[in-house]
Design an enzyme around this catalytic site. Structure first.
Site, short mmCIF file in Angstrom:
data_model
loop_
_atom_site.label_atom_id
_atom_site.label_comp_id
_atom_site.label_asym_id
_atom_site.label_seq_id
_atom_site.Cartn_x
_atom_site.Cartn_y
_atom_site.Cartn_z
N ALA A 228 -51.46 3.60 11.21
CA ALA A 228 -50.51 3.29 10.13
C ALA A 228 -49.98 4.52 9.40
O ALA A 228 -48.88 4.50 8.87
CB ALA A 228 -51.15 2.33 9.13
N GLY A 231 -47.71 4.56 6.27
CA GLY A 231 -47.37 3.14 6.16
C GLY A 231 -45.91 2.74 6.16
O GLY A 231 -45.59 1.63 5.75
N GLY A 232 -45.01 3.60 6.65
CA GLY A 232 -43.59 3.23 6.70
C GLY A 232 -43.36 1.93 7.47
O GLY A 232 -42.70 1.01 7.00
N LYS A 233 -43.96 1.85 8.67
CA LYS A 233 -43.78 0.64 9.50
C LYS A 233 -44.60 -0.52 8.94
O LYS A 233 -44.17 -1.67 9.01
CB LYS A 233 -44.18 0.92 10.95
CG LYS A 233 -43.26 1.94 11.63
CD LYS A 233 -43.60 2.09 13.10
CE LYS A 233 -42.86 3.26 13.71
NZ LYS A 233 -43.35 4.57 13.24
N ASP A 251 -56.06 3.55 10.10
CA ASP A 251 -55.79 4.94 10.47
C ASP A 251 -57.10 5.72 10.40
O ASP A 251 -57.99 5.35 9.62
CB ASP A 251 -54.76 5.58 9.53
CG ASP A 251 -54.05 6.78 10.19
OD1 ASP A 251 -52.96 6.59 10.73
OD2 ASP A 251 -54.63 7.89 10.18
N ASP A 298 -48.50 2.91 16.95
CA ASP A 298 -47.56 4.02 16.76
C ASP A 298 -48.41 5.29 16.95
O ASP A 298 -48.92 5.85 16.00
CB ASP A 298 -46.96 3.93 15.35
CG ASP A 298 -45.98 5.06 15.07
OD1 ASP A 298 -45.59 5.75 16.02
OD2 ASP A 298 -45.64 5.27 13.89
N CYS A 351 -42.87 8.96 18.52
CA CYS A 351 -41.64 9.66 18.14
C CYS A 351 -41.54 10.93 18.97
O CYS A 351 -41.22 12.00 18.48
CB CYS A 351 -41.59 9.94 16.64
SG CYS A 351 -43.02 10.80 15.99
#
Length: 423
Positions: A228, A231-233, A251, A298, A351
């Site tokens: 996480a 925590g944007g997503k 995380d 992610d 990313c």
């Protein structure tokens, strides 16, 4: 601030960022904490000068050879983010002559490595992937990324927030793909805005919003955001769930999860449960085995899709580091997959723009886990009202589609995502 003093400060900051001991954004923040007397305009000049030098390091180091004085000063002059006449008032006659000669060089007169400003191994890897689009991709990675906002669907509508920002003198346009996104070209002081303080907007790249969308979390489900971070997503997923069900934000870094707390408080979400893990096989993960409706991984990655925002990454990564990351990504994905219940969805995302961290990880997972059926990401996003969803995707092994976002093609950071449904 006097031009000479500002240029000296720029030189000092350039020297610090080029040591590559810490990420550039933390070096810049630390510098500003140590120099609290700097105004907003001076801070902007300092930060953008340092970032311009990081973006065009190969070119500037080549041009700097023909100048004189300390190297970091020459680099700061070349990358100076501000009017040239203001800069020249801080330079000697000799320096002015030199910088004019450098400014007169046209892009088509440069050698390829001075145009793309990438380490050679990275340039080769990208060229192998995108072929004749390489120049466009390399140029897009040297640009300054716009500022993307996600409108909190829990308590706001995109059009209303757009009007609210316009009243505050901020021009925002809807993002082309994400139904939640607004894009701003300037860098306004967002934290002072009521819309920010009351949780109607959050900073999040459009590409990152699309990855949260792909998970398609529903009301009342059990969902895990496995890496996480800040925590944007997580926040986007929580709003997607309409603040119902249970959303675990896991995380291995408790420090990163701390940054989620103030964002969580603003967002109005009460269904999020942050927890720090010791490692990817933590007891908490074992306890949730086969119980979770949707899991987003992610994964920690090279971050090479974010060079517009983090240009230092291209100089801080190498092939060895990528090898270590892919081993970690494989282990994390395998562990996270165990939590998915039958009929549940798993999304793997990075990313990064390198196939080793993306397609190759997804394909290896696929072969090792035949009970996970690949989903067509293009179709999934199209069903979620994403415009031109098919243009965001690239073909996978079995004719399924992966999400593949590129700065030059989609004006987002570089992202990858693969999705599966467990039988």
């Amino acid at each position: 601030m006097h031009p000479k003093a500002l240029l000296d400060a720029c030189s000092e900051l350039v020297k610090l960022t080029l040591q590559f001991q810490h990420p550039a954004d933390s070096v810049v923040s630390r510098y500003f904490r140590d120099h609290r007397n700097l105004g907003p305009r001076e801070r902007a000049t300092l930060a953008e000068t340092a970032y311009t030098v990081l973006r065009k390091k190969t070119l500037f180091e080549s041009l700097a050879r023909s100048g004189s004085g300390p190297k970091e000063r020459r680099l700061a002059i070349l990358g100076f983010h501000g009017p040239r006449n203001f800069l020249k008032s801080a330079l000697s006659e000799q320096e002015i002559k030199w910088v004019d000669e450098c400014d007169a060089i046209k892009p088509d007169e440069l050698m390829p490595q001075h145009r793309h400003n990438l380490p050679q191994w990275m340039a080769d890897a990208l060229q192998a992937q995108v072929g004749d689009q390489f120049e466009a991709l390399a140029a897009s990675m040297l640009e300054i990324a716009p500022l993307d906002l996600r409108v909190n669907a829990l308590n706001a509508k995109r059009e209303a927030v757009q009007k609210e920002l316009a009243k505050a003198g901020i021009k925002a346009v809807p993002t082309p793909y994400s139904p939640w996104g607004l894009r701003i070209d300037e860098k306004p002081a967002l934290t002072r805005l009521e819309a920010f303080q009351e949780g109607r907007i959050e900073v999040q790249d459009e590409g990152s919003q699309l990855l949260a969308l792909l998970l398609d979390a529903k009301r009342g489900e059990m969902v895990v955001d496995f890496c996480a971070g800040a925590g944007g997503k997580t926040l986007a997923i929580g709003a997607q769930m309409r603040n119902t069900g249970r959303l675990y934000a896991f995380d291995v870094s408790a420090h990163r999860l701390e940054a989620l707390k103030p964002r969580l408080a603003r967002s109005g979400l009460s269904n999020v449960h942050p927890a720090a893990l010791a490692h990817e096989r933590d007891e908490r993960v074992k306890r949730l085995s086969g119980k979770i409706d949707r899991v987003l991984v992610d994964a920690p990655c090279s971050g090479l899709g974010t060079l517009r925002r983090n240009p230092d990454l291209k100089w801080r990564q190498d092939k060895t580091a990528i090898g270590e990351l892919t081993a970690k990504q494989t282990a994390i994905l395998a562990s996270a997959a165990r939590m998915v219940k039958s009929g549940g969805r798993l999304v793997y995302a990075t990313c990064s723009v390198l196939p080793e961290e993306n397609e190759l990880i997804a394909q290896a997972f696929q072969q090792a886990n035949p009970d996970f059926v690949p989903l067509d990401a293009g179709e999934t996003l199209a069903q979620l009202k994403v415009d031109n969803a098919i243009s965001l995707c690239a073909g996978g092994e079995t004719g399924t589609q992966y999400v593949r976002l590129w700065p030059h093609a989609h004006q987002t950071d570089g992202f990858f995502a693969a999705a599966w449904q467990r039988k």
